[in-house]
Design a protein around this motif. Structure first.
Motif, PDB file in Angstrom:
ATOM      1  N   ASN A   1       0.831  -1.198   0.000  1.00  0.00           N
ATOM      2  CA  ASN A   1       0.000   0.000   0.000  1.00  0.00           C
ATOM      3  C   ASN A   1       0.876   1.263   0.000  1.00  0.00           C
ATOM      4  O   ASN A   1       0.695   2.158  -0.834  1.00  0.00           O
ATOM      5  N   ALA A   2       1.868   1.277   0.878  1.00  0.00           N
ATOM      6  CA  ALA A   2       2.703   2.478   1.018  1.00  0.00           C
ATOM      7  C   ALA A   2       3.531   2.711  -0.240  1.00  0.00           C
ATOM      8  O   ALA A   2       3.653   3.848  -0.721  1.00  0.00           O
ATOM      9  N   VAL A   3       4.083   1.625  -0.807  1.00  0.00           N
ATOM     10  CA  VAL A   3       4.953   1.786  -1.985  1.00  0.00           C
ATOM     11  C   VAL A   3       4.137   2.267  -3.190  1.00  0.00           C
ATOM     12  O   VAL A   3       4.560   3.157  -3.932  1.00  0.00           O
ATOM     13  N   LEU A   4       2.953   1.699  -3.365  1.00  0.00           N
ATOM     14  CA  LEU A   4       2.133   2.110  -4.504  1.00  0.00           C
ATOM     15  C   LEU A   4       1.735   3.588  -4.361  1.00  0.00           C
ATOM     16  O   LEU A   4       1.753   4.346  -5.324  1.00  0.00           O
ATOM     17  N   ARG A   5       1.428   3.992  -3.155  1.00  0.00           N
ATOM     18  CA  ARG A   5       1.027   5.402  -2.944  1.00  0.00           C
ATOM     19  C   ARG A   5       2.211   6.343  -3.187  1.00  0.00           C
ATOM     20  O   ARG A   5       2.067   7.412  -3.773  1.00  0.00           O
ATOM     21  N   ARG A   6       3.395   5.892  -2.760  1.00  0.00           N
ATOM     22  CA  ARG A   6       4.569   6.736  -3.023  1.00  0.00           C
ATOM     23  C   ARG A   6       4.828   6.812  -4.532  1.00  0.00           C
ATOM     24  O   ARG A   6       5.163   7.880  -5.061  1.00  0.00           O
ATOM     25  N   PHE A   7       4.629   5.703  -5.208  1.00  0.00           N
ATOM     26  CA  PHE A   7       4.845   5.713  -6.667  1.00  0.00           C
ATOM     27  C   PHE A   7       3.884   6.695  -7.341  1.00  0.00           C
ATOM     28  O   PHE A   7       4.266   7.437  -8.246  1.00  0.00           O
ATOM     29  N   ILE A   8       2.642   6.725  -6.866  1.00  0.00           N
ATOM     30  CA  ILE A   8       1.666   7.652  -7.465  1.00  0.00           C
ATOM     31  C   ILE A   8       2.157   9.100  -7.286  1.00  0.00           C
ATOM     32  O   ILE A   8       2.111   9.903  -8.210  1.00  0.00           O
ATOM     33  N   ARG A   9       2.688   9.383  -6.098  1.00  0.00           N
ATOM     34  CA  ARG A   9       3.149  10.765  -5.822  1.00  0.00           C
ATOM     35  C   ARG A   9       4.401  11.136  -6.619  1.00  0.00           C
ATOM     36  O   ARG A   9       4.535  12.238  -7.116  1.00  0.00           O
TER      37      ARG A   9
END
Ligand SMILES: C[S@@+](CC[C@H](N)C(=O)[O-])C[C@H]1O[C@@H](n2cnc3c(N)ncnc32)[C@H](O)[C@@H]1O
Length: 448
Positions: free
Chosen positions: A135-143
Motif C-alpha cells: 500500500n505504502a509503496v504504490l502510494r509513493r509511486f503515485i506521488r
C-alpha cells in the motif's frame, strides 16, 4: 467484484504474480498457464503478457522504491505488477486516445489497482505481512511517478525490457537496427493463420471470417492475419482443418524447401508440427517426422490428423537427430528440414517470457547442439538434395556464424541464392506480412 465469467482483479493479480515468479525461476509461461485454474487463466495470461513485456521497468522501479527486495517472491511479483498497472492507469487518465489501438493493455483506475493489490495480499496468509508495504509503496509511486520513471529508464534493462546482456549483443550484431528490433519486441504480435490449401483457399477463409464478423486480411501466399487475436475455438473451421496458427516468417520454411510428389523428406526437429503440416499440404511426400521429445511428438500427430494429412506416408520417430544409429535406416533423403532447437530469441513478441528465461550461456549450448545436428543430417542427404537450416533466433551464433562454419567444413555444400538468411522481426501492414525473427539457409549437396 467477481462474476461467473469475470474473476475478481485480486485473484487475477495473484495468479499472474505466481506466473512472474515461476518464469523468473525457470518455468515457461505456457507451462504456468497450463497449471492455472481455468476461471482466471485468460485474464491472468493478459496480465502476465503485459508484465513480462515491461518487467525490466518493473524491476528497476521496485529496486528504486524498495532497495531490499521483499523476501516473499510472490509479494515482490505482485508489487512489480501493481506498479506497472498504476503507471498504465495514470497514463490512461492523461491520454485515453493513446490506448485505442492497445486492446492488450490491462487498464483499471489507480484506486482499483491499489485496492485489489492490497486485497490480493490480504487474501493469502503468507502475503499478509506485505500488505502495508504494498500500500505504502504504490502510494509513493503515485506521488513521485515522473521522477521515479525518469530515473528507472536510465537503466538499459528498464528502457528496453530485455536483460542487459541481450541488449548488448543486439547492439553489437545490429549496430543500426538494434533499437528497432527491441521496439518491435514490445509490440504484441497478431494472430496469423496458414490456410490448408488441401481443404480451403485464402479467399474462402476470408469470406467465412467476414461472415463471422472477424476482421482479417491476407498479405499473400497462404497467410491470413487477424486484426484481433482470439482463442482458436472462436474462429470458424478450426476443427475442419482449414487452417493452422503459424507466424508469417515461420511460413517461409514450407515454401522454401523444394518438395514434390513422391519425394522422401525428413523433418528433423518436427514438434509440434507446424512446418511438418505445411510440407504435407504442399506435396504428396513420404515424410519422416523426428523429434527428441516423444510427448511433443504427440502434438505433431494431433495436428496432422486435424488437418487431414495423416496416413501411411508419415512416420513419426522420437529420437535425437544427431544420433543416426537410433533412427536412420540408411536410405537417404531428397529434402531435409532442420528447424533446430535454438534460444528462440526471434519470437519474443509472441513469447514475452523467453527473454527472462534465457541465460547468455544458452547461446553457446544451443549453437553447439545445432552444429552436431546439422553435421549428422548432412550425411543422410542425397547428392543434389536440399537441406533447409532454420532457427527462430536473431543471434548470429545460431545463424550466419553457424552457416559460415558449416560451409567452411563441407566443400560439397552450396548455399542457394534464394536463402533469406537473417529475417528480423517486423510489423505487419496490409501489404507486408511482418512476422517473427528467423534464420533461413537453403543448402544443396553437390552431385559428387
Ligand atoms: C524450433 S522447435 C521445432 C518447431 C517445429 N519445426 C514446428 O514448426 O512446429 C525445435 C524442436 O527440436 C526438438 N529437439 C531438440 N533437440 C533435438 C534433437 N537433438 N533432435 C531432434 N529434435 C530435437 C525440440 O523438442 C523441439 O520440438
Amino acid at each position: 467484484m467477481s462474476t461467473a465469467s469475470q474473476p475478481a482483479l485480486a485473484q487475477v493479480l495473484l495468479a499472474s504474480a505466481r506466473h512472474i515468479h515461476e518464469v523468473l525461476t525457470g518455468s515457461s509461461l505456457t507451462d504456468c498457464l497450463a497449471r492455472t485454474p481455468s476461471t482466471v487463466r485468460a485474464a491472468a495470461q493478459a496480465h502476465s503478457f503485459y508484465t513480462l513485456r515491461h518487467l525490466g521497468l518493473a524491476q528497476e522501479l521496485r529496486r528504486l522504491l524498495v532497495p531490499r527486495q521483499p523476501k516473499d517472491p510472490i509479494a515482490d511479483a505482485l508489487l512489480m505488477q501493481a506498479l506497472l498497472l498504476v503507471d498504465v492507469a495514470v497514463r490512461f487518465q492523461a491520454d485515453r486516445e493513446a490506448f485505442i489501438d492497445r486492446p492488450e493493455t490491462p487498464i483499471y483506475s489507480v484506486h482499483t489497482v491499489v485496492d485489489q493489490a492490497v486485497e490480493a495480499a490480504q487474501s493469502q496468509r503468507q502475503l499478509r505481512p506485505f500488505k502495508n508495504l504494498l500500500n505504502a509503496v504504490l502510494r509513493r509511486f503515485i506521488r513521485e511517478r515522473e521522477t521515479l520513471l525518469e530515473q528507472a529508464l536510465k537503466a538499459p534493462v528498464a528502457r528496453w525490457n530485455h536483460p542487459t546482456w541481450w541488449v548488448q549483443r543486439l547492439k553489437k550484431a545490429y549496430p543500426s537496427d538494434w533499437q528497432r528490433i527491441l521496439e518491435t519486441a514490445a509490440i504484441p504480435a497478431p494472430l496469423t493463420l496458414r490456410v490448408n490449401q488441401r481443404r480451403c483457399s485464402v479467399a474462402r477463409l476470408l469470406a467465412l471470417l467476414e461472415q463471422a464478423q472477424i476482421s482479417a486480411w491476407s498479405p499473400g501466399h497462404e497467410t491470413v492475419i487477424l486484426e484481433q487475436a482470439r482463442p482458436v475455438q472462436h474462429i470458424p473451421a478450426f476443427d475442419l482443418g482449414w487452417w493452422s496458427v503459424q507466424d508469417s516468417s515461420a511460413q517461409i520454411a514450407g515454401r522454401l524447401l523444394p518438395v514434390t510428389d513422391g519425394m522422401r523428406v525428413l523433418d528433423a526437429c518436427a514438434a509440434p508440427g507446424g512446418k511438418t503440416a505445411h510440407l504435407l499440404e504442399r506435396a504428396d511426400i513420404h515424410l519422416v517426422a523426428l523429434d527428441v521429445d516423444a510427448k511433443r511428438l504427440e502434438r505433431v500427430s494431433e495436428n496432422i490428423q486435424r488437418l487431414g494429412l495423416d496416413g501411411d506416408h508419415v512416420h513419426l520417430r522420437a529420437a535425437p537427430a544427431q544420433d543416426l544409429d537410433t533412427w536412420w535406416d540408411g536410405v537417404p533423403f531428397d529434402a531435409i528440414l532442420a528447424d533446430v532447437p535454438c534460444t528462440a530469441a526471434g519470437i519474443v513478441r509472441r513469447h514475452p517470457d523467453i527473454r527472462w528465461l534465457r541465460r547468455e550461456s544458452d547461446i553457446h549450448a544451443t549453437s553447439a547442439l545445432q552444429q552436431q545436428i546439422l553435421k549428422a543430417l548432412w550425411g543422410t542427404l542425397k547428392p543434389e538434395g536440399h537441406l533447409l537450416y532454420v532457427t527462430c533466433s536473431i543471434f548470429p551464433e545460431e545463424g550466419q556464424q553457424q552457416l559460415d562454419q558449416f560451409l567452411t567444413e563441407h566443400a560439397d555444400a552450396v548455399l542457394l541464392p534464394e536463402s533469406p538468411l537473417q529475417v528480423l522481426s517486423s510489423l505487419e501492414t496490409r501489404d507486408h506480412p511482418g512476422g517473427d525473427g528467423f534464420f533461413y539457409a537453403l543448402l544443396q549437396k553437390s552431385a559428387h
